[in-house]
Design an enzyme around this catalytic site. Sequence first.
Site, PDB file in Angstrom:
ATOM      1  N   CYS A  76       0.817  -1.214   0.000  1.00  0.00           N
ATOM      2  CA  CYS A  76       0.000   0.000   0.000  1.00  0.00           C
ATOM      3  C   CYS A  76       0.846   1.257   0.000  1.00  0.00           C
ATOM      4  O   CYS A  76       0.699   2.121  -0.844  1.00  0.00           O
ATOM      5  CB  CYS A  76      -0.933   0.008   1.190  1.00  0.00           C
ATOM      6  SG  CYS A  76      -2.161  -1.273   1.068  1.00  0.00           S
ATOM      7  N   HIS A  77       1.722   1.372   0.985  1.00  0.00           N
ATOM      8  CA  HIS A  77       2.497   2.605   1.085  1.00  0.00           C
ATOM      9  C   HIS A  77       3.993   2.333   1.177  1.00  0.00           C
ATOM     10  O   HIS A  77       4.759   3.181   1.608  1.00  0.00           O
ATOM     11  CB  HIS A  77       2.009   3.447   2.256  1.00  0.00           C
ATOM     12  CG  HIS A  77       0.544   3.770   2.154  1.00  0.00           C
ATOM     13  ND1 HIS A  77      -0.407   3.128   2.883  1.00  0.00           N
ATOM     14  CD2 HIS A  77      -0.113   4.628   1.358  1.00  0.00           C
ATOM     15  CE1 HIS A  77      -1.606   3.593   2.561  1.00  0.00           C
ATOM     16  NE2 HIS A  77      -1.467   4.492   1.637  1.00  0.00           N
ATOM     17  N   GLY A  78       4.388   1.121   0.832  1.00  0.00           N
ATOM     18  CA  GLY A  78       5.800   0.824   0.652  1.00  0.00           C
ATOM     19  C   GLY A  78       6.621   0.602   1.912  1.00  0.00           C
ATOM     20  O   GLY A  78       7.834   0.763   1.883  1.00  0.00           O
TER      21      GLY A  78
END
Lengths: 690, 138
Positions: free
Chosen positions: B102-104
């Site tokens: 999702c956000h790494g």
Amino acid sequence: MSGPSDYQPSNPALQWIERRLPILGLMHSSFVAYPTPRNLNYWWTFGAILSFMLGMQILTGVILAMHYTPHADLAFKSVELIVRDVNYGWLLRNMHAVGASMFFVAVYVHMFRGLYYGSYKEPREVLWILGVIIYLLMMATGFMGYVLPWGQMSFWGATVITNLFSAIPYVGESVVTLLWGGYSVGNPTLNRFFSLHYLLPFLIAGVVVLHVWALHVAGQNNPDGVEPKTEKDTVPFTPHATIKDMFGVACFMLLYAWFIFYMPNYLGDADNYIPANPGVTPPHIVPEWYYLPFYAILRSIPNKLAGVIAMFGAIIILCFLPWLDAAKTKSSKYRPLAKQFFWIFVVVCILLGYLGAQPPEGIYVVAGRVLTVCYFAYFLIVLPLLSRIEKPRPVPNSISDAVLAKTGSRSTPMVSTAIMLALAGSLFAGSIDSAKASEGSDTPPGNKWSFSGPFGKFDRGALQRGLKVYKEVCSSCHGLSYIAFRNLAEAGGPGYSVAQAAAFASEYKVKDGPNDAGDMFERAGRPADYFPSPFPNEQAARAANGGAAPPDLSLITKARSYKRGFPWFIIDFFSQYQEQGPDYVAAVLQGYEDKAPEGVTIPEGSYFNKYFPGHAIKMPKPLSDGQVTFDDGSPATVAQYAKDVTTFLMWTAEPHMEARKRLGFQVFVFLILFAGLMYFTKKKVWASSH
Amino acid sequence: MNPDASTIAAGAPIEVDLSPVAEGQDIKVFWRGKPIYISHRTKKQIDEARAVNVASLPDPQSDEARVKSGHEQWLVVIGICTHLGCIPIAHEGSYDGFFCPCHGSQYDSSGRIRQGPAPANLPVPPYQFVSDTKIQIG
């Protein structure tokens, strides 16, 4: 709504009521005799448009709730059944889902209008703050509504957003448990979101009453920002504002109908046509477009708590706007610097919205940080500073002076309204086309589909051939569980007769029971039965297919997509391109290559496919030339099979597509006539007032 | 609005048999609706997790504190990213551990946050070894 009314109804029955409850006088003084500034432009019709949208959402929502089942196992299916089986259910659902987006389009225009013309300034501070409260309630309602269809994006959006509250120090975790009613997002969460989603619109309606009340006490602001002084400055609300608002609403409905009838899925995400699965996270979790600017602010701050504070702060800061901007001149028309910064701010918001839909990596993160700083700087630095250093141009003495000065050089507000609307809508909206099939794969080639465009119809022959391909090839692994045999005989479908559909059904064995002895038994299929699935459950499907469960095909052409990217999503809005899904499905069916190219390694048990994301697909090449014979002499080639079965699967995804496009055309003819009528009536009514 | 009795009852401890999980493999089980990753770590993964300077981590915690002594090869973590609750993918990312799509955020082979926006390590659920090849979660 301000002060006692001197309205006296002539009918004695009404007089009787009026003496006991002066409701008619209230209506009369609020919406008939109410003096409205005569220089209002079309940006002021968005108040009426918003009231219309709220009414629309409540009306369609109440009917949808009659057919919806708020249960984690049934919600997704119940929404599909609304679309397929409820009378005009597809229309209700589209109106409600698109309506949410249109509501936000209108509210953003309304807010930017307030910002530009200084409508938040003394004496309208409370009016403005009530508006911010409505906006916050709308965001909560919109978020919870998006959870209800219980698709992948619903589930994961709910997970991400509820987890925002876990950033609160000390009590965060318990707050999140309270929101969930469990240990994770699940059935209790869906139930309470449904309850709140039904409740909040009525709270909004209540605050709207306060908002209108405050408006009618303080009086409307106007493009010149000078308060009405004499009677010459105003016109009565009815008929002047009423007819103008109706014209505004009619124009807005044209945009609304464009989405409802021609691109209902343009504003949504393909992933939401996949039922919620707590074990699989979609590659990109993207909220609805109207939250994207705030989502971008959230993500651009590396600290979790600070990110959440910044995101909520970006909205709460609006409450303090009346005191941050202390300039005496209201309208930016007379504020040369404020005007320029306003437009820069609009661009910043649109760019933030674009970034919110992009993956959080590389240049996007940096740009997000710069724009976040710009967003807050506008409120905290630019506006306070401008009110001290800016030298505004002289404002006219009165509204009638401004109107007289303007008659010489009349601008064309309608044209700019239309252009801005289209631009804002398409820019915001399109940036969220699903990235489902975008990574590590070629872009599927476009096809000519008989069902594309505003007059698209299914090719009956293709539907019948596609059904044959599905039955002889696909159905050994893939289910088609939302399609009943009776659907085959319905209008807009493959064009079989009721008898043919019944005969087709009787070839299937369907499990029924228990009978009187308590045993399950098999019987021949009936038209009311649904296509039986090849596997009893997902685990069995997974086990039989090397760990990858073959997806149900009922919705596959809507649940798959690929990223269109800029500027395609804007062009798509005008060209009504809606065929990403079919293009992708047809491409995957034909995208098999015997040998993976140099440098691509395909794991054991997978196959190389040019168009599949990541290239390694578990499904072996399903179609080969000559596999299915057609009675009508169509070529027995993979290309023909792929095209036919994709057409068939487009129909299974949306059996009422032809009805949608047909009704759409009728609605457009009506709306254009109606808007024209309203325009000329408005001209007549206003003839003496300009 | 807190969880009702049936939800709490459904959240009772569960037992998981570890014998079918080969070295280098991991399984995902659900407990209280949350995915729990149980990794049978390789020697390399354990060494990597222990070679790190603990003080340099965003959320300092030694690998020893995150596994049961005598069962160092087993890592049991709740597979929910501490950023915004997505499910990280096992055996991905640059640290031989978990990667959140999702956000790494990237976690190492001990489930500790190494890179990205997540503020904390993947939490270790309460669990104990019932026998050498069986654990009870909860």
